[in-house]
Design a protein around this motif. Structure first.
Motif, PDB file in Angstrom:
ATOM      1  N   LEU A 178       0.833  -1.205   0.000  1.00 59.20           N
ATOM      2  CA  LEU A 178       0.000   0.000   0.000  1.00 59.20           C
ATOM      3  C   LEU A 178       0.869   1.257   0.000  1.00 59.20           C
ATOM      4  O   LEU A 178       0.571   2.228  -0.702  1.00 59.20           O
ATOM      5  CB  LEU A 178      -0.927  -0.006   1.219  1.00 59.20           C
ATOM      6  N   ARG A 179       1.933   1.239   0.781  1.00 56.56           N
ATOM      7  CA  ARG A 179       2.834   2.391   0.806  1.00 56.56           C
ATOM      8  C   ARG A 179       3.510   2.585  -0.542  1.00 56.56           C
ATOM      9  O   ARG A 179       3.686   3.711  -1.009  1.00 56.56           O
ATOM     10  CB  ARG A 179       3.876   2.200   1.904  1.00 56.56           C
ATOM     11  N   ALA A 180       3.898   1.480  -1.193  1.00 60.58           N
ATOM     12  CA  ALA A 180       4.563   1.569  -2.500  1.00 60.58           C
ATOM     13  C   ALA A 180       3.672   2.247  -3.535  1.00 60.58           C
ATOM     14  O   ALA A 180       4.158   2.959  -4.416  1.00 60.58           O
ATOM     15  CB  ALA A 180       4.962   0.170  -2.981  1.00 60.58           C
ATOM     16  N   ALA A 181       2.357   2.031  -3.407  1.00 60.50           N
ATOM     17  CA  ALA A 181       1.416   2.602  -4.371  1.00 60.50           C
ATOM     18  C   ALA A 181       0.788   3.902  -3.877  1.00 60.50           C
ATOM     19  O   ALA A 181      -0.026   4.495  -4.597  1.00 60.50           O
ATOM     20  CB  ALA A 181       0.314   1.589  -4.671  1.00 60.50           C
ATOM     21  N   ARG A 182       1.158   4.329  -2.669  1.00 57.23           N
ATOM     22  CA  ARG A 182       0.448   5.450  -2.035  1.00 57.23           C
ATOM     23  C   ARG A 182      -1.054   5.185  -2.135  1.00 57.23           C
ATOM     24  O   ARG A 182      -1.829   5.983  -2.661  1.00 57.23           O
ATOM     25  CB  ARG A 182       0.832   6.794  -2.683  1.00 57.23           C
ATOM     26  N   GLY A 183      -1.415   4.037  -1.608  1.00 57.20           N
ATOM     27  CA  GLY A 183      -2.736   3.478  -1.833  1.00 57.20           C
ATOM     28  C   GLY A 183      -3.824   3.975  -0.901  1.00 57.20           C
ATOM     29  O   GLY A 183      -3.682   4.987  -0.201  1.00 57.20           O
ATOM     30  N   HIS A 184      -4.897   3.197  -0.875  1.00 53.73           N
ATOM     31  CA  HIS A 184      -6.126   3.610  -0.203  1.00 53.73           C
ATOM     32  C   HIS A 184      -6.683   2.398   0.543  1.00 53.73           C
ATOM     33  O   HIS A 184      -6.810   1.314  -0.024  1.00 53.73           O
ATOM     34  CB  HIS A 184      -7.130   4.069  -1.261  1.00 53.73           C
ATOM     35  N   VAL A 185      -7.015   2.569   1.810  1.00 52.69           N
ATOM     36  CA  VAL A 185      -7.662   1.519   2.601  1.00 52.69           C
ATOM     37  C   VAL A 185      -9.095   1.941   2.871  1.00 52.69           C
ATOM     38  O   VAL A 185      -9.341   3.049   3.364  1.00 52.69           O
ATOM     39  CB  VAL A 185      -6.922   1.262   3.929  1.00 52.69           C
ATOM     40  N   VAL A 186     -10.037   1.068   2.535  1.00 51.76           N
ATOM     41  CA  VAL A 186     -11.457   1.346   2.753  1.00 51.76           C
ATOM     42  C   VAL A 186     -12.020   0.319   3.723  1.00 51.76           C
ATOM     43  O   VAL A 186     -11.898  -0.893   3.506  1.00 51.76           O
ATOM     44  CB  VAL A 186     -12.253   1.299   1.431  1.00 51.76           C
ATOM     45  N   PHE A 187     -12.622   0.811   4.783  1.00 53.19           N
ATOM     46  CA  PHE A 187     -13.294  -0.047   5.755  1.00 53.19           C
ATOM     47  C   PHE A 187     -14.802   0.085   5.568  1.00 53.19           C
ATOM     48  O   PHE A 187     -15.354   1.176   5.774  1.00 53.19           O
ATOM     49  CB  PHE A 187     -12.923   0.353   7.182  1.00 53.19           C
ATOM     50  N   LEU A 241      -0.892   7.383   2.258  1.00 49.67           N
ATOM     51  CA  LEU A 241      -2.085   6.545   2.263  1.00 49.67           C
ATOM     52  C   LEU A 241      -3.340   7.369   2.561  1.00 49.67           C
ATOM     53  O   LEU A 241      -3.308   8.296   3.374  1.00 49.67           O
ATOM     54  CB  LEU A 241      -1.970   5.436   3.312  1.00 49.67           C
ATOM     55  N   ARG A 242      -4.413   6.989   1.881  1.00 53.74           N
ATOM     56  CA  ARG A 242      -5.731   7.526   2.210  1.00 53.74           C
ATOM     57  C   ARG A 242      -6.533   6.432   2.911  1.00 53.74           C
ATOM     58  O   ARG A 242      -6.378   5.252   2.599  1.00 53.74           O
ATOM     59  CB  ARG A 242      -6.461   7.996   0.951  1.00 53.74           C
ATOM     60  N   VAL A 243      -7.370   6.832   3.858  1.00 52.38           N
ATOM     61  CA  VAL A 243      -8.179   5.874   4.621  1.00 52.38           C
ATOM     62  C   VAL A 243      -9.611   6.382   4.685  1.00 52.38           C
ATOM     63  O   VAL A 243      -9.856   7.517   5.101  1.00 52.38           O
ATOM     64  CB  VAL A 243      -7.625   5.675   6.045  1.00 52.38           C
ATOM     65  N   THR A 244     -10.542   5.542   4.281  1.00 54.98           N
ATOM     66  CA  THR A 244     -11.958   5.902   4.252  1.00 54.98           C
ATOM     67  C   THR A 244     -12.777   4.879   5.018  1.00 54.98           C
ATOM     68  O   THR A 244     -12.567   3.672   4.865  1.00 54.98           O
ATOM     69  CB  THR A 244     -12.479   5.964   2.805  1.00 54.98           C
ATOM     70  N   THR A 245     -13.695   5.345   5.828  1.00 52.37           N
ATOM     71  CA  THR A 245     -14.685   4.481   6.461  1.00 52.37           C
ATOM     72  C   THR A 245     -16.053   4.799   5.885  1.00 52.37           C
ATOM     73  O   THR A 245     -16.469   5.958   5.873  1.00 52.37           O
ATOM     74  CB  THR A 245     -14.711   4.662   7.979  1.00 52.37           C
ATOM     75  N   VAL A 246     -16.746   3.767   5.408  1.00 53.90           N
ATOM     76  CA  VAL A 246     -18.110   3.907   4.895  1.00 53.90           C
ATOM     77  C   VAL A 246     -19.056   3.237   5.884  1.00 53.90           C
ATOM     78  O   VAL A 246     -18.822   2.096   6.310  1.00 53.90           O
ATOM     79  CB  VAL A 246     -18.251   3.255   3.503  1.00 53.90           C
ATOM     80  N   TYR A 247     -20.108   3.951   6.263  1.00 56.89           N
ATOM     81  CA  TYR A 247     -21.086   3.448   7.228  1.00 56.89           C
ATOM     82  C   TYR A 247     -22.421   3.224   6.516  1.00 56.89           C
ATOM     83  O   TYR A 247     -23.267   4.128   6.482  1.00 56.89           O
ATOM     84  CB  TYR A 247     -21.280   4.439   8.374  1.00 56.89           C
TER      85      TYR A 247
END
Length: 229
Positions: free
Chosen positions: A119-128, A167-173
């Motif tokens: 994820l760091r290598a891609a400057r990725g995104h984690v979605v919960f 990294l970007r981090v998003t929580t969807v409810y």
């Protein structure tokens, strides 16, 4: 072409998201609990890759992933798998608490930890993919809500810790959504289940895509999705 890892792609929101990403030509790595489930996912999503590990046993995920070849870069990791068990606090056993927390909180934390280099290598995104239960706890929902409140804390901590790594981090409810889990909830509640009453999983998947597709200079941190009826 972006590379996405998705848990819970066998049904519901995860499946709807996988379908959308596959249709636009992205690379999919779908998490499966065993080899049989992995085969089913590859047949359902032609061209997709699979990774195998039981999210009910988060302490074994490191070993499982170490015996496989995950992608070198991960543009997004979406946690949409989960379990639910309803019951009053006075009735829930430690076994139930442990199983719900393992699948809904410990497994996402461990899988995120294991894939952080990619994820760091891609400057990725984690979605919960969380739940309305991650914002409030109603009677009979103690174990599930505790796991989802913890998931919100995990996301907030991860966002602050990994901001410097891009990294970007998003929580969807999501509110109640027409998924197999919702059918199980109605069964536990002793109510008839009509999927037409609830949000389609495709609507929540569209919300996840909105977060993923934002320009790199922006980030959705928390997003509630509710049915209009």
């Amino acid at each position: 072409m972006a590379t996405h890892v998705i848990t819970g792609a066998g049904s519901g929101i995860g499946a709807a998201l996988a379908e959308r990403l596959l249709a636009r030509g992205d690379e999919l790595w779908l998490w499966a609990r065993n080899a049989g489930r992995a085969k089913e996912l590859r047949e359902r999503f032609p061209g997709a890759h699979t990774l195998v590990g039981d999210l009910a046993e988060p302490e074994r995920l490191s070993w499982a992933l170490g015996h496989q070849s995950p992608p070198d870069r991960v543009d997004s990791l979406t946690h949409s798998a989960g379990v639910v068990e309803l019951g009053e606090v006075g009735e829930l056993t430690p076994k139930v608490w442990q199983s719900v927390l393992a699948a809904n909180l410990l497994a996402p934390a461990e899988l995120t930890r294991l894939l952080l280099p990619q994820l760091r290598a891609a400057r990725g995104h984690v979605v919960f993919v969380n739940s309305g239960a991650g914002l409030r706890a109603n009677p009979h929902w103690g174990a599930y809500a505790a796991s989802k409140h913890g998931l919100r804390a995990l996301a907030d901590s991860l966002r602050g810790e990994e901001r410097a790594n891009g990294l970007r981090v998003t929580t969807v409810y999501p509110g109640r959504t027409a998924t197999p889990m919702q059918s199980k909830v109605h069964q536990q509640e002793g109510r008839a289940y009509d999927p037409e009453v609830w949000m389609p999983p495709e609507a929540v998947a569209e919300t996840v895509l909105t977060a993923l597709d934002l320009p790199r200079s922006t980030e959705i941190t928390d997003l509630q999705v509710r049915p209009t009826h």
